[in-house]
Design an enzyme around this catalytic site. Structure first.
Site, PDB file in Angstrom:
ATOM      1  N   LYS A 185       0.853  -1.200   0.000  1.00  0.00           N
ATOM      2  CA  LYS A 185       0.000   0.000   0.000  1.00  0.00           C
ATOM      3  C   LYS A 185       0.886   1.246   0.000  1.00  0.00           C
ATOM      4  CE  LYS A 185      -3.910   1.771   2.790  1.00  0.00           C
ATOM      5  NZ  LYS A 185      -4.819   1.457   3.914  1.00  0.00           N
ATOM      6  N   SER A 217      -9.932  -1.050   7.088  1.00  0.00           N
ATOM      7  CA  SER A 217      -9.377  -0.846   5.744  1.00  0.00           C
ATOM      8  C   SER A 217      -8.714  -2.047   5.093  1.00  0.00           C
ATOM      9  CB  SER A 217      -8.375   0.302   5.764  1.00  0.00           C
ATOM     10  OG  SER A 217      -9.056   1.509   5.664  1.00  0.00           O
ATOM     11  N   SER A 229      -9.772   1.541   3.024  1.00  0.00           N
ATOM     12  CA  SER A 229      -8.951   2.392   2.191  1.00  0.00           C
ATOM     13  C   SER A 229      -7.919   1.633   1.362  1.00  0.00           C
ATOM     14  CB  SER A 229      -8.207   3.405   3.066  1.00  0.00           C
ATOM     15  OG  SER A 229      -7.316   2.727   3.948  1.00  0.00           O
TER      16      SER A 229
END
Ligand code: GLN
Length: 480
Positions: free
Chosen positions: A77, A176, A152
């Site tokens: 990420k 997330s 997210s």
């Protein structure tokens, strides 16, 4: 339309490499799939450094090193620092920021032989549930491009679900990892708070943030977490206890594991479930019961405050953490300014997106003099009550089984004008962060449009082995 595919599992790659296969083939194939990605899941591909890392891994294999992740392609990420590579949390304010060091979790995977092939798209600073707040644009759900992948960590979830890589890293502050895993149809695991070092993870809410894997199997999530876990002197909140490795037990898990297990389900949630979600959950309950588990209703009476408590604590912590982005230390700075204050105003005004600004303002307010006791302190008290609820529930059951998300993937734009609706996407996942307990999303079925539904398993702190073995057994049952 669907772009779902599978790739070799991380554990299979490692096995093949240990038996003499050339790891290049796995990495080259993953790089090609990353280039062909149509979901905007990957924002930067690192072909050159991946090839250099591969050469290094081959050399180490040649020297007889047993690498637990030899040749496994990995995506991370964009809030995980990777030395000498841009790392931006998908925010304009970090435009051009090159990480001076690598996050401990990532470094441990690299040391174990994993090959980082790129950074994935995400909501700006991990604030969002739909991957629609990224400066790099929306991510598409691999099951339906008109729909969101969740957030997210939407890019990592879409990458694992569409079989680009067997392992992708995300971070989970309020859901997330688990919510996008649920909406994209892969496994997503948030370990116990403190299990994995947060050093090099760009901080959102430090008492809630935890790094974890996306994968195509529970056993791969276990393998990855075993490698990442452990105390790190650079993160004082990382645990110094020794924890058992989980991978072998999880790999060997089968539905027999469920015999005599007490699986709790949250009584208060039952009348909130409707349609295909409700029927999928009923089917899953029936399957675990048939496998010999005992289903126990448990109560979490204070969980109804979870979203409210979270948006006080998380925004308070975020307002403090994000104060470091001042236009001086990192990334973007507006060119025209009159004085120092003007640099702050302009840089932060232009560099942060609307959602991030909303959180900073909320957080600054709840921490301000005169309001601190009424909001932040009160929220911390309710957080404690929620921890007590879990403690009581885990006296009655070993693992809690629930849903990850109250809906399947919604359409792009559907909730962007209604922050409360967006925040409610995490209604089932936030409590685990507030209590610091481990929690995982496992594919449980699909709705009538073919959209995935994730089943949520939660267990006491540091009971990863029992949680992941149960989840692996259920994964087999639900897939059958
Ligand atoms: N969707 C939640 C939020 O926007 C959770 C985000 C996360 O876990 N990073 O805060």
């Amino acid at each position: 339309m669907s772009q779902i595919a599978s790739c070799p599992l991380a554990s299979d790659i490692v096995k093949q490499v240990q038996e003499g296969a050339d790891p290049s083939q796995f990495v080259d194939e993953a790089l090609q799939r990353a280039k062909d990605d149509e979901n905007n899941a990957i924002i930067r591909i690192y072909e050159e450094s991946a090839q250099a890392a591969l050469a290094n891994v081959k050399e180490r294999i040649g020297n007889g090193d047993q690498l637990p992740l030899a040749g496994v392609p990995l995506l991370i990420k964009d809030n995980l620092c990777y030395k000498d590579h841009l790392t931006t949390s998908c925010s304009k304010i970090l435009e051009g920021f090159v990480a001076p060091y690598t996050a401990t979790a990532v470094q441990k995977l690299i040391d174990a032989g994993a090959i980082v092939i790129g950074h994935t798209n995400m909501d700006e600073f991990a604030m969002g549930s739909s991957n629609e707040t990224s400066v790099n644009g929306n991510v598409k759900n691999p099951h339906d491009p008109e729909r969101i992948p969740g957030g997210s960590s939407g890019g990592s979830a879409a990458s694992a679900a569409s079989g680009i890589v067997p392992l992708a890293l995300g971070s989970d502050t309020g859901g997330s990892i688990r919510q996008p895993a649920s909406l994209c149809g892969c496994v997503g695991f948030k370990p116990t708070y403190g299990h994995v070092s947060r050093y090099g993870l760009m901080a959102f809410a430090s008492s809630l943030d935890q790094i974890g894997p996306f994968s195509q199997s529970v056993s791969d999530a276990a393998l990855c977490t075993d490698v990442m876990s452990g105390h790190d002197p650079l993160d004082s909140s990382s645990s110094s206890q020794q924890h058992d490795a989980t991978f072998e037990a999880v790999l060997a898990a089968n539905p027999d594991v469920l015999k005599g297990k007490k699986i709790g389900y949250i009584a208060e949630h039952q009348d909130q479930l409707t349609g295909d979600i409700a029927s999928t959950f009923d089917r899953c309950k029936q399957l675990v019961q048939e496998a010999g588990a005992e289903l126990v209703p448990v109560s979490l009476p204070h969980e109804k405050y979870a979203v409210a408590v979270y948006y006080i604590i998380a925004t308070g912590e975020a307002s403090s953490n994000l104060s470091r982005y001042d236009g001086i230390h990192y990334g973007f700075r507006d060119d025209e300014f009159e004085d120092l204050t003007d640099i702050y105003y302009k840089t932060r005004g232009e560099g942060f997106g609307a959602e991030v600004k909303r959180r900073i303002m909320l957080g600054t307010y709840v921490l301000s003099h005169g309001y601190y006791d009424a909001y932040y302190k009160q929220a911390m008290r309710v957080r404690k009550l929620m921890c007590n609820d879990f403690e009581a529930a885990f006296k009655q059951c070993d693992v809690i089984m629930d849903l990850v998300s109250p809906s399947t993937a919604f359409k792009h734009g559907e909730r962007m004008d209604d922050p409360i609706q967006m925040y409610l996407s995490d209604i089932f996942t936030i409590a685990a962060n507030l209590a610091g307990i481990p929690a995982i999303s496992v594919p449980g079925g699909k709705d009538s449009s073919g959209l995935p539904i994730g089943i949520h398993f939660q267990s006491p702190q540091w009971s990863e082995k029992s949680l992941l073995s149960t989840a692996a057994a259920c994964e087999q049952l639900f897939q059958a």
